[in-house]
Structures are given as structure tokens and as C-alpha cells.
Design an enzyme around this catalytic site. Structure first.
Site, PDB file in Angstrom:
ATOM      1  N   ASP A   1       0.834  -1.202   0.000  1.00  0.00           N
ATOM      2  CA  ASP A   1       0.000   0.000   0.000  1.00  0.00           C
ATOM      3  C   ASP A   1       0.869   1.253   0.000  1.00  0.00           C
ATOM      4  O   ASP A   1       1.971   1.244   0.552  1.00  0.00           O
ATOM      5  CB  ASP A   1      -0.895  -0.025   1.256  1.00  0.00           C
TER       6      ASP A   1
ATOM      7  N   SER B   1      -7.198  -5.764  -5.774  1.00  0.00           N
ATOM      8  CA  SER B   1      -8.327  -6.307  -5.011  1.00  0.00           C
ATOM      9  C   SER B   1      -9.623  -6.229  -5.821  1.00  0.00           C
ATOM     10  O   SER B   1      -9.691  -5.503  -6.827  1.00  0.00           O
ATOM     11  CB  SER B   1      -8.501  -5.519  -3.709  1.00  0.00           C
TER      12      SER B   1
ATOM     13  N   ASN C   1     -10.555  -2.758  -6.180  1.00  0.00           N
ATOM     14  CA  ASN C   1      -9.744  -1.904  -7.063  1.00  0.00           C
ATOM     15  C   ASN C   1     -10.370  -1.681  -8.444  1.00  0.00           C
ATOM     16  O   ASN C   1     -10.002  -0.750  -9.154  1.00  0.00           O
ATOM     17  CB  ASN C   1      -8.321  -2.458  -7.231  1.00  0.00           C
ATOM     18  N   TRP C   2     -11.342  -2.538  -8.829  1.00  0.00           N
ATOM     19  CA  TRP C   2     -12.020  -2.318 -10.122  1.00  0.00           C
ATOM     20  C   TRP C   2     -12.736  -0.975 -10.139  1.00  0.00           C
ATOM     21  O   TRP C   2     -13.035  -0.443 -11.193  1.00  0.00           O
ATOM     22  CB  TRP C   2     -13.034  -3.445 -10.393  1.00  0.00           C
TER      23      TRP C   2
ATOM     24  N   HIS D   1       2.769   3.460  -9.047  1.00  0.00           N
ATOM     25  CA  HIS D   1       2.617   2.012  -9.268  1.00  0.00           C
ATOM     26  C   HIS D   1       3.860   1.442  -9.971  1.00  0.00           C
ATOM     27  O   HIS D   1       4.264   0.312  -9.712  1.00  0.00           O
ATOM     28  CB  HIS D   1       1.358   1.715 -10.081  1.00  0.00           C
TER      29      HIS D   1
HETATM   30  C1  FPP Z   1      -1.705   0.342  -3.349  1.00  0.00           C
HETATM   31  O1  FPP Z   1      -1.318   1.642  -3.558  1.00  0.00           O
HETATM   32  C2  FPP Z   1      -1.271  -0.573  -4.381  1.00  0.00           C
HETATM   33  C3  FPP Z   1      -2.103  -1.167  -5.295  1.00  0.00           C
HETATM   34  C4  FPP Z   1      -3.514  -0.869  -5.425  1.00  0.00           C
HETATM   35  C5  FPP Z   1      -1.634  -2.171  -6.228  1.00  0.00           C
HETATM   36  C6  FPP Z   1      -0.274  -2.747  -6.033  1.00  0.00           C
HETATM   37  C7  FPP Z   1       0.392  -2.705  -7.334  1.00  0.00           C
HETATM   38  C8  FPP Z   1       1.717  -2.674  -7.543  1.00  0.00           C
HETATM   39  C9  FPP Z   1       2.686  -2.790  -6.447  1.00  0.00           C
HETATM   40  C10 FPP Z   1       2.312  -2.496  -8.896  1.00  0.00           C
HETATM   41  C11 FPP Z   1       2.110  -3.566  -9.894  1.00  0.00           C
HETATM   42  C12 FPP Z   1       2.079  -4.945  -9.366  1.00  0.00           C
HETATM   43  C13 FPP Z   1       2.847  -5.978  -9.802  1.00  0.00           C
HETATM   44  C14 FPP Z   1       2.664  -7.325  -9.218  1.00  0.00           C
HETATM   45  C15 FPP Z   1       3.864  -5.809 -10.829  1.00  0.00           C
HETATM   46  P1  FPP Z   1      -2.455   2.744  -3.541  1.00  0.00           P
HETATM   47  O2  FPP Z   1      -2.670   3.138  -4.953  1.00  0.00           O
HETATM   48  O3  FPP Z   1      -3.660   2.255  -2.835  1.00  0.00           O
HETATM   49  O4  FPP Z   1      -1.742   3.860  -2.719  1.00  0.00           O
HETATM   50  P2  FPP Z   1      -2.435   5.019  -1.862  1.00  0.00           P
HETATM   51  O5  FPP Z   1      -3.218   4.333  -0.781  1.00  0.00           O
HETATM   52  O6  FPP Z   1      -1.278   5.788  -1.358  1.00  0.00           O
HETATM   53  O7  FPP Z   1      -3.298   5.801  -2.799  1.00  0.00           O
END
Ligand code: FPP
Length: 243
Positions: free
Chosen positions: A19, A64, A67-68, A36
Site C-alpha cells: 500500500d 483487489s 480496485n475495479w 505504481h
Molecule cells: C496500493 O497503492 C497498491 C495497489 C492498489 C496495487 C499494487 C500494485 C503494484 C505494487 C504495482 C504492480 C504490481 C505488480 C505485481 C507488478 P495505492 O494506490 O492504494 O496507494 P495510496 O493508498 O497511497 O493511494
């Protein structure tokens, strides 16, 4: 040395809620996709470290079911990063004995991602040193609902006796069938929530929360957390042997 890890007491299954990519980007006035991208670099680092430390199963919460609901551009950006990761890391996984697996609603993923995943899983199918489990379109409640549907159907068909259901049988009907329960769950970015991740499998997991944002998470901190895990006493609801 005081911070040396005991190879015999490594967690068998580490799960990570990655996260903070968005906040990492915001702090630098970048867009979320840049965050990302850096997050994907952190994934590469942590997969290598986990393999080096002989962790048998690493499960990463990459996308998740919730996330969609993110903006379309962010969802497609994440899917593209995932495809790039699967392509660029395939050789490394093959060469390092890593078996790729995915848990979640496979059919909801875009066709191109499904193809990349299938290719990665086929190329690494015989690897035995580590399982890299990518949770994609994953939600623990959806997983539990699927399990109940399967078991109820089996009971209706007379294949399962409802009175004889055990927790092992439940585990065998989850996406993680055949894998050990989670020993260590890590969440980055300071949030102290489980967010619908592996609810059944974390029943006895040790939980670690760090304020580090996922793109900044690296080998040193991972080792520190593993050291702290080894210093915790796990009792599984029982009492300590010396009390
Ligand atoms: C949370 O950050 C992260 C995600 C929703 C997705 C995780 C994805 C990656 C680490 C990159 C690609 C994955 C792979 C396996 C190559 P957030 O966007 O919720 O952060 P925030 O809470 O600070 O907004």
C-alpha cells in the site's frame, strides 16, 4: 550477529498488502501510475529477497476486487504494469525455481493479462523452491462465498457429509488450497487494516505494519521485519512452554 536471521525459523508463508503507491507519487507531484511503476520495482526487489531467504510462499496483494472501482486509466495502467512484470520476470522466475500462481477471480482479468499469467504459470509449473502467489481481483469474502458454494454443491450431490466438515476441508476449497496458512502478514503505508485479504488464512499470522510507502520498501526493512518475527513467540492459542 544480533540481526542475523535463523534459516530454520523463516516463515513458510509471507503475505504482503502493498500500500502507498499513490501517496508516494503525490508527495513527488507525480501521477499515481508513476507510483505504481515504482511499486512494481519494489515487487521485483522483494521477490528476489524472499527467494534468497528461502521463503517458500510469498503472496502479494496486487489488485483487489474493490480496485475495479478505481478510474479506468488507473486500472488499465495497473494491468499494463502487471503484463510488463510477467514478461520481464519470467526468465528470472524460471531460472530461480519460482513457481508463479495466482489467486482471485481469474476470469474477470483482461484477456491479455490472463494469457501472460497462463504463459508464466506454464513456464514455471515444475519449479519447487518458492511459490509467488499474485492476488489479482482478489477478495477474501468472494473467496469464502466461492468455497461455500462449492461445498454446498458437493453436499447436495452427496460427495460431502455436512456433519463431517473440517477446517482442513474448508482450506482445501479456498484459492490457496495446498498452501500453508500465512505466518507473517505485512502492510505498508501506515494503514492498520486487513482490507479483505486472506481472512481465513491469517487466523494465526503475526501482523506487522510499517509506515514505509510500498515503493520505498526494500530488502533491509524486509529483513528487519523477519528478524522481529523470529523474536516473537507464537503460541497458537496455547501457553508458552516455560510458564
Ligand atoms: C496500493 O497503492 C497498491 C495497489 C492498489 C496495487 C499494487 C500494485 C503494484 C505494487 C504495482 C504492480 C504490481 C505488480 C505485481 C507488478 P495505492 O494506490 O492504494 O496507494 P495510496 O493508498 O497511497 O493511494
Amino acid at each position: 550477529m544480533w540481526n542475523e536471521l535463523d534459516p530454520d525459523r523463516m516463515p513458510k508463508h509471507v503475505a504482503i498488502i502493498m500500500d502507498g503507491n499513490g501517496r508516494w507519487a503525490k508527495k513527488r507531484l507525480l501521477n499515481r501510475i508513476n507510483g505504481h511503476e515504482k511499486g512494481a520495482d519494489a515487487v521485483r526487489r522483494i521477490v528476489r529477497t524472499a527467494r534468497k531467504l528461502n521463503i517458500a510462499t510469498l503472496t502479494l496483494y496486487a489488485f483487489s476486487t474493490e480496485n475495479w472501482q478505481r478510474p479506468k486509466a488507473e486500472v488499465s495502467g495497473l494491468m499494463l504494469l502487471l503484463r510488463r512484470f510477467l514478461t520481464s520476470e519470467r526468465r528470472t522466475m524460471v531460472d530461480n525455481g519460482i513457481r508463479l500462481n495466482t489467486i482471485g477471480q481469474f476470469d474477470r482479468l483482461p484477456g491479455a493479462v490472463r494469457e501472460n499469467l497462463k504463459a508464466g504459470m506454464a513456464a514455471t509449473a515444475n519449479n519447487t523452491k518458492m511459490v509467488l502467489n499474485l492476488a489479482l481481483s482478489y477478495g477474501a469474502r468472494a473467496e469464502i462465498v466461492d468455497m461455500v458454494k462449492q461445498m454446498a454443491t458437493a453436499a447436495r450431490e452427496g460427495k460431502i457429509d455436512p456433519a463431517a466438515v473440517t477446517s482442513e476441508m474448508v482450506s482445501d476449497h479456498l484459492y490457496t488450497r495446498g498452501m500453508p496458512d500465512v505466518d507473517l502478514l505485512i502492510r505498508t503505508s501506515g494503514e492498520m487494516r486487513i482490507s479483505n485479504f486472506l481472512l481465513w488464512q491469517i487466523a494465526y499470522a503475526e501482523l506487522f505494519f510499517t509506515t514505509t510507502l510500498w515503493p520505498d520498501f526494500g530488502e533491509d526493512e524486509f529483513r528487519q521485519i523477519l528478524k522481529a518475527y523470529q523474536n516473537r513467540e507464537r503460541r497458537f492459542g496455547s501457553v508458552s512452554p516455560c510458564t
